[in-house]
Every structure is written in structure tokens, then in C-alpha cells.
Write a protein that holds these residues in place. Structure first.
Motif, PDB file in Angstrom:
ATOM      1  N   ARG A 197       0.814  -1.213   0.000  1.00  0.00           N
ATOM      2  CA  ARG A 197       0.000   0.000   0.000  1.00  0.00           C
ATOM      3  C   ARG A 197       0.851   1.267   0.000  1.00  0.00           C
ATOM      4  NH1 ARG A 197      -5.190  -1.369   1.011  1.00  0.00           N
ATOM      5  NH2 ARG A 197      -5.828   0.719   1.579  1.00  0.00           N
ATOM      6  N   GLU A 198       1.932   1.282   0.741  1.00  0.00           N
ATOM      7  CA  GLU A 198       2.771   2.474   0.800  1.00  0.00           C
ATOM      8  C   GLU A 198       3.431   2.744  -0.555  1.00  0.00           C
ATOM      9  OE1 GLU A 198       3.055   4.865   3.129  1.00  0.00           O
ATOM     10  OE2 GLU A 198       1.561   3.825   4.326  1.00  0.00           O
ATOM     11  N   ALA A 199       3.893   1.713  -1.245  1.00  0.00           N
ATOM     12  CA  ALA A 199       4.497   1.889  -2.564  1.00  0.00           C
ATOM     13  C   ALA A 199       3.451   2.356  -3.571  1.00  0.00           C
ATOM     14  CB  ALA A 199       5.146   0.586  -3.032  1.00  0.00           C
ATOM     15  N   TYR A 200       2.241   1.810  -3.472  1.00  0.00           N
ATOM     16  CA  TYR A 200       1.137   2.246  -4.328  1.00  0.00           C
ATOM     17  C   TYR A 200       0.879   3.739  -4.138  1.00  0.00           C
ATOM     18  CZ  TYR A 200      -3.821   3.086  -5.331  1.00  0.00           C
ATOM     19  OH  TYR A 200      -5.004   3.622  -5.760  1.00  0.00           O
ATOM     20  N   THR A 201       0.826   4.181  -2.897  1.00  0.00           N
ATOM     21  CA  THR A 201       0.586   5.598  -2.600  1.00  0.00           C
ATOM     22  C   THR A 201       1.752   6.456  -3.071  1.00  0.00           C
ATOM     23  OG1 THR A 201      -0.822   5.010  -0.735  1.00  0.00           O
ATOM     24  CG2 THR A 201       0.123   7.228  -0.724  1.00  0.00           C
ATOM     25  N   ALA A 202       2.961   6.019  -2.816  1.00  0.00           N
ATOM     26  CA  ALA A 202       4.148   6.788  -3.212  1.00  0.00           C
ATOM     27  C   ALA A 202       4.212   6.972  -4.719  1.00  0.00           C
ATOM     28  CB  ALA A 202       5.409   6.098  -2.697  1.00  0.00           C
ATOM     29  N   GLU A 203       3.793   5.975  -5.472  1.00  0.00           N
ATOM     30  CA  GLU A 203       3.852   6.074  -6.924  1.00  0.00           C
ATOM     31  C   GLU A 203       2.948   7.181  -7.461  1.00  0.00           C
ATOM     32  OE1 GLU A 203       3.339   3.230 -10.805  1.00  0.00           O
ATOM     33  OE2 GLU A 203       4.250   2.400  -9.002  1.00  0.00           O
ATOM     34  N   LYS A 204       1.929   7.542  -6.719  1.00  0.00           N
ATOM     35  CA  LYS A 204       0.996   8.583  -7.162  1.00  0.00           C
ATOM     36  C   LYS A 204       1.423   9.981  -6.720  1.00  0.00           C
ATOM     37  CE  LYS A 204      -2.487   6.735  -5.120  1.00  0.00           C
ATOM     38  NZ  LYS A 204      -3.850   6.552  -4.628  1.00  0.00           N
ATOM     39  N   SER A 205       2.438  10.102  -5.898  1.00  0.00           N
ATOM     40  CA  SER A 205       2.771  11.393  -5.291  1.00  0.00           C
ATOM     41  C   SER A 205       3.219  12.451  -6.295  1.00  0.00           C
ATOM     42  CB  SER A 205       3.800  11.220  -4.183  1.00  0.00           C
ATOM     43  OG  SER A 205       5.006  10.729  -4.706  1.00  0.00           O
ATOM     44  N   ALA A 206       3.953  12.089  -7.329  1.00  0.00           N
ATOM     45  CA  ALA A 206       4.386  13.077  -8.321  1.00  0.00           C
ATOM     46  C   ALA A 206       3.189  13.667  -9.057  1.00  0.00           C
ATOM     47  CB  ALA A 206       5.377  12.459  -9.304  1.00  0.00           C
ATOM     48  N   PHE A 207       2.217  12.822  -9.367  1.00  0.00           N
ATOM     49  CA  PHE A 207       1.001  13.308 -10.031  1.00  0.00           C
ATOM     50  C   PHE A 207       0.263  14.291  -9.129  1.00  0.00           C
ATOM     51  CE2 PHE A 207      -3.534  13.123 -10.878  1.00  0.00           C
ATOM     52  CZ  PHE A 207      -3.586  13.308 -12.259  1.00  0.00           C
ATOM     53  N   VAL A 208       0.115  13.930  -7.859  1.00  0.00           N
ATOM     54  CA  VAL A 208      -0.575  14.808  -6.911  1.00  0.00           C
ATOM     55  C   VAL A 208       0.139  16.152  -6.825  1.00  0.00           C
ATOM     56  CG1 VAL A 208      -1.250  15.093  -4.497  1.00  0.00           C
ATOM     57  CG2 VAL A 208      -1.552  12.869  -5.607  1.00  0.00           C
ATOM     58  N   ARG A 209       1.451  16.142  -6.698  1.00  0.00           N
ATOM     59  CA  ARG A 209       2.208  17.404  -6.646  1.00  0.00           C
ATOM     60  C   ARG A 209       1.995  18.238  -7.910  1.00  0.00           C
ATOM     61  NH1 ARG A 209       5.997  14.095  -4.348  1.00  0.00           N
ATOM     62  NH2 ARG A 209       7.211  13.939  -6.259  1.00  0.00           N
ATOM     63  N   ARG A 210       2.016  17.581  -9.061  1.00  0.00           N
ATOM     64  CA  ARG A 210       1.821  18.296 -10.326  1.00  0.00           C
ATOM     65  C   ARG A 210       0.445  18.953 -10.365  1.00  0.00           C
ATOM     66  NH1 ARG A 210      -0.402  16.721 -15.290  1.00  0.00           N
ATOM     67  NH2 ARG A 210      -0.357  14.526 -14.746  1.00  0.00           N
ATOM     68  N   VAL A 211      -0.573  18.228  -9.967  1.00  0.00           N
ATOM     69  CA  VAL A 211      -1.928  18.789  -9.961  1.00  0.00           C
ATOM     70  C   VAL A 211      -2.018  19.983  -9.008  1.00  0.00           C
ATOM     71  CG1 VAL A 211      -4.332  18.307  -9.304  1.00  0.00           C
ATOM     72  CG2 VAL A 211      -3.060  16.654 -10.695  1.00  0.00           C
ATOM     73  N   LEU A 212      -1.407  19.859  -7.845  1.00  0.00           N
ATOM     74  CA  LEU A 212      -1.476  20.944  -6.860  1.00  0.00           C
ATOM     75  C   LEU A 212      -0.690  22.175  -7.276  1.00  0.00           C
ATOM     76  CD1 LEU A 212      -1.318  18.911  -3.550  1.00  0.00           C
ATOM     77  CD2 LEU A 212      -3.311  20.055  -4.550  1.00  0.00           C
ATOM     78  N   THR A 213       0.386  21.988  -8.014  1.00  0.00           N
ATOM     79  CA  THR A 213       1.185  23.157  -8.409  1.00  0.00           C
ATOM     80  C   THR A 213       0.727  23.766  -9.720  1.00  0.00           C
ATOM     81  OG1 THR A 213       2.857  21.748  -9.454  1.00  0.00           O
ATOM     82  CG2 THR A 213       3.240  22.392  -7.155  1.00  0.00           C
ATOM     83  N   SER A 214      -0.118  23.052 -10.465  1.00  0.00           N
ATOM     84  CA  SER A 214      -0.559  23.576 -11.757  1.00  0.00           C
ATOM     85  C   SER A 214      -1.832  24.392 -11.658  1.00  0.00           C
ATOM     86  CB  SER A 214      -0.766  22.427 -12.747  1.00  0.00           C
ATOM     87  OG  SER A 214      -1.869  21.628 -12.350  1.00  0.00           O
ATOM     88  N   GLY A 215      -2.477  24.376 -10.526  1.00  0.00           N
ATOM     89  CA  GLY A 215      -3.759  25.065 -10.454  1.00  0.00           C
ATOM     90  C   GLY A 215      -3.784  26.169  -9.576  1.00  0.00           C
TER      91      GLY A 215
END
Length: 184
Positions: free
Chosen positions: A166-184
Motif C-alpha cells: 500500500r505504501e508503494a502504491y501511494t508513493a507512486e501517485k505522489s508526483a502526479f498529486v504534486r503536479r496537480v497541486l502546483t498547476s492550479g
């Protein structure tokens, strides 16, 4: 119960990553779990309990676990005062040394068998920046079907690569989350 049983983590803590098709029942589950959390934590909560995460985005596949967030002036004291009642209602506090996220106290609502997570409560202090970030991420996915589709593809790929982590699954999504948060 043997000493080995007592040392073993609960089944919900090590369950595999499983994604489910969107379920129109998720908002109702969120309301019910939010009401439970409010009843258990009562006056400790400074704001309403909010539905966040993938199950809060209509039409998005998700782990079928409702994510909620709430605020308390002193999350540690709020949990300490309610921990016995929470455990009796199948809400289990994840110890800080296992969660490793200083911005929250993490509480899991398990099913009656204790095998599956039904909800997560992210309990934060009022000034925690993560509060707004989680709402912004949810709202951006709600506002953009293309972004939600991209996230869904990422979730499927991450779950396929890390079905037991579960932790690796969550970590793999972190770059996408950061991109979404910094693009808006």
C-alpha cells in the motif's frame, strides 16, 4: 490468543490494494462514517468532517475506502479521550511510528470482521496546510474529467505494480498529486 497473534498486525493493516468501479453509494457511506466520527470525537472537532480522496470524485474508480478529514485543536488529546469508544466502534488509531506523517493522526474504520478498511479519518490541526491541499486535489479532479481519467490510469498501473504494498502504491501517485497541486 498466542503471543504470535498479538504481535501480528490486524488484517486490515496489511490488506492488498484493490480498486473498484465507481459506486454511487460512496457519498452515503461518507455521510455515515462522518456522523460516526463526529459522534465519537464530538466537541473536539473544530470543523465539519469532509469527504476527500478518490471516492469523493464522482465516476472515478478507487480503493473502496472512504477518506475523510477533520480538524481538532489538539488531535492527540481528542484521540486519547475517545480511543476506547473509537475502538469499540471499529475505529482504530494508527500509531505515529507506523503512519510516519506528522501532519495528521490517522484513524482506520474497519469492517466488523476486522479484515478490511472501510474508511480513513485524517485528523489535523486547524493550521495544517495539508487540509487545503487535499481539498484542492479532490476539487481539481472533480472539475476535470481528463485529469480524473489520467489519475485513474495511474491508480490502475500503481495497483498492478504494487498489489501487496500500500505504501508503494501511494508513493507512486505522489508526483502526479504534486503536479496537480502546483498547476492550479
Amino acid at each position: 490468543m498466542s503471543a504470535d497473534d498479538a504481535a501480528r498486525p490486524p488484517a486490515w493493516a496489511v490488506e492488498d490494494v484493490h480498486l473498484a468501479d465507481p459506486d454511487p453509494a460512496w457519498p452515503g457511506w461518507a455521510d455515515a462514517f462522518a456522523a460516526e466520527a463526529r459522534a465519537l470525537l464530538g466537541a473536539s472537532l473544530t470543523e465539519p468532517v469532509l469527504h476527500i480522496g478518490s471516492t469523493a470524485v464522482p465516476g472515478l474508480l478507487a480503493k473502496p475506502i472512504v477518506d475523510l478529514q477533520a480538524r481538532a485543536e489538539d488531535p492527540d488529546s481528542a484521540i486519547a479521550a475517545a480511543q476506547a469508544a473509537m475502538a469499540a466502534a471499529s475505529w482504530f488509531v494508527v500509531p505515529r511510528e507506523l503512519d510516519l506523517r506528522a501532519w495528521r493522526r490517522f484513524v482506520v474504520r474497519a469492517d466488523p470482521t476486522g479484515r478490511h478498511r472501510l474508511a480513513h479519518l485524517h485528523l489535523m490541526k486547524p493550521d495544517e496546510p495539508r487540509w487545503d491541499q487535499q481539498l484542492a486535489f479532490r476539487d481539481r479532479l472533480r472539475a476535470s474529467p481528463a485529469l480524473a481519467d489520467e489519475y485513474a490510469r495511474l491508480e490502475v498501473a500503481a495497483a498492478a505494480r504494487h498489489p501487496h504494498e500500500r505504501e508503494a502504491y501511494t508513493a507512486e501517485k505522489s508526483a502526479f498529486v504534486r503536479r496537480v497541486l502546483t498547476s492550479g
